[in-house]
Design an enzyme around this catalytic site. Sequence first.
Site, PDB file in Angstrom:
ATOM      1  CG  ASP A  50      -2.029  -1.045   1.124  1.00  0.00           C
ATOM      2  OD1 ASP A  50      -2.348  -1.466  -0.009  1.00  0.00           O
ATOM      3  OD2 ASP A  50      -2.555  -1.452   2.171  1.00  0.00           O
ATOM      4  CE  LYS A 131      -9.358  -5.162   0.482  1.00  0.00           C
ATOM      5  NZ  LYS A 131      -8.433  -6.300   0.380  1.00  0.00           N
TER       6      LYS A 131
END
Length: 814
Positions: A50, A131
Amino acid sequence: MPRTQASAAVESLSEDAAQARHAELSRAIERANHLYYNEDAPELTDAEYDALRQELEAIEARFPALTGTTEASAGVGAKPSEKFAKVRHAVPMLSLGNAFADEDVDEFVARVRRFLNLTAEEPVAFTAEPKIDGLSLSLRYEAGRLVTAATRGDGEVGENVTANALTVEDIPATLSGKDIPEVLEVRGEVYLSHEDFAGINARQEAAGKPLFANPRNAAAGSLRQLDPAITASRPLRFFAYAWGEVSEPFTDTQSAVLERFRGWGLPVNPRTKLCRSAEEMIAHYRAIEAERAGLGYDIDGVVYKVDDLGFQRRLGFVSRAPRWALAHKFAAQEAITELLAIDINVGRTGSLNPLARLKPVTVGGVVVSNATLHNEGYVQGVGADGEPIREGRDIRVGDTVIVVRAGDVIPKVMDVVLDKRPADAVPYVFPETCPACGSRAVRELNPRTKKLDAIRRCTGGLICPAQGVERLKHFVSRNGFDLEGFGQTYIEVLFEAGLVKQPADLFRLEFEPLKAAIVARREALSAQRRAEGEPAPKKPTKKKGEEEDKAIKNLLASLEARRKIALNRFLFALGIPQIGESTAKALAKRFPDMPALMAALEAATREQAGRDWLELSALPRIGPGTRDRLFETLDPLPGEAMQDLSLGARLRGRLTPSQREAVLAHYGSEEEADAALERAASQRPGDAYRLFADDGEIGPVATDSLIQFFSEPHNDAAVRALLEEVGTEPLAATTSAAAFAGKTVVFTGTLEKMTRSEAKATAERLGAKVSGSVSAKTDLVVAGPGAGSKLKDAERHGVKVVSEDDWLAMLAEA
């Protein structure tokens, strides 16, 4: 959008530096995507990935012309594997934007409201769901029957895994219920429960096979098996959460979609909740985070989606993600334990990767006994940018360390508790030779930071067994020798059989040994399946045997067809660090064949710059330009002749005040600085070295990489052995008569009939230069769907814009 560390760092970059950093980040992301999506063997944690993605996006926000110029920038996953048939998604499978703090969620909600122009009183609802950390899958139903199942792939094209998906109990072969659209693509996630994952690894261990690192890798590896029987033997599960192509609308909210899915027999996550404010969304995020360890499967955050589908359509997409959805990632989980030992593994690219052996500790509900230490710099307390991390604290055997499990993937050692360091703990010393092959292991000068790279790499290259299979796969790849039929499986078979250890061995293969290796591999797989209680494949019939013989003869024929190859492809196939396709072409333009290039490199090696020259070049406010001007002449300049000064003092006097300050700060005194300047003057690179380094298409970084590669006797011997089997041909010269000679072409948007790399190669073959940005010097822009800022740039500069079909028509006439 809140200001991040990535966006702050980007503000200081020049356009050239931003382009270089963008390319570097793209390569790192593309490699990470390939390992994650195709190899099921990620090297980076979610947090590290990320961070790379955030920095890339920050650069593109400041320099929009760079957007979409690389696969990492334009794509959302990795190119599908060659092992499976390809499936083009009717609706692309996109990724999501990420949130890492509550403020990001507040901003997301505010951004949605602003875009929709809603008043404070007008409501907007969001769904919030776990998620799932698994493998994305698209299921296409026609008339209620499953006809195709495909992985995400690169978002546009995935892998056909229909036969495997049909073995997953949670995935219905036929939908039940009523009002099912004629065409319905269901998107969801394949995963493994913690209990089932433990069972699979127990069976792996009992069979003497490698253990899976985590449930996500096991699920991905199980679904992407060539034999559906193996997939069927593993208890995969599935949650549906989205859709792709549908023949007709079937509801008007996200939450209603999930209810319809449930009614049609598709499993939906029960922890999905409808929220009406950022506060409710964050509260549900906290609740799921608290329940995380007891869910029984891995999740790495919560996904928020605008509930109203009409709002979703109005919000649309930006770049590679929808404006109406956001993934709120969980923070890493921590524990404290003792570091028992440090092992060194050699990676596929030759990196010496330290692995921490830990006193077992539970992190996030999982027992951890190993953790990554990333690289040598990380162990020493130095980051990839050469700056201190952990305030410079190194990591030693015997230390009490903080272990983090970020994103439910690979645990890593985050920090050390100095108060508990044993008195006899000593700094860890990295090996200077490769544990796999005994070649030198070195840390190279980082071209961006001018400091030593954090990673120590084996220089064995072509002869290192730890790198061997991957080097050979690269060698036979499409952009290398392009050996038809030599896919990954064949390379692995030949390497394991000992028939091929270096590229030259490929060209020495004979029919009988090659066939014996293939048969032995097949029999070993059959025995393995019988031991696991799985059905073994049927013995090949006579016809199958004849087809196999023909395939082997075709392999040998493809080798014969490559006995002559263009020099640029030969160079690229060697897999030399820093020598990509562009640099290989630049070298091939300057040298007629490989022996001529190697002779020039031998001369360049003798005339390399010395240590003091390189050290001076890396100083702040100096750099290559100042350094070269400083040493243009060693004779006294006007005004210096009357002074009785040493050479070093004269050189120091030519610097600006700020440059002198930097030199003195580095060397400590005028005497030391003068001595270093004199040594640098005697260590200037010679013409043979500068022939490569001063070439704008090659440069010093690629030059040093070439010299280091060929200075390793093993590599030099492997290349010379290869040259005994094949010959190199000059790069076909681009003539002025070529259709696009001297033209600059830019591709933007999604190309639907050829890949971006194919389009680039075709344009270059016809004499064009392919650029990543539009300027007044651009001659042609080829625009596909999704083209953005480059179209505006083309209009501003008056550049001709054509569609992909127009481009193909121009090619047909060329």
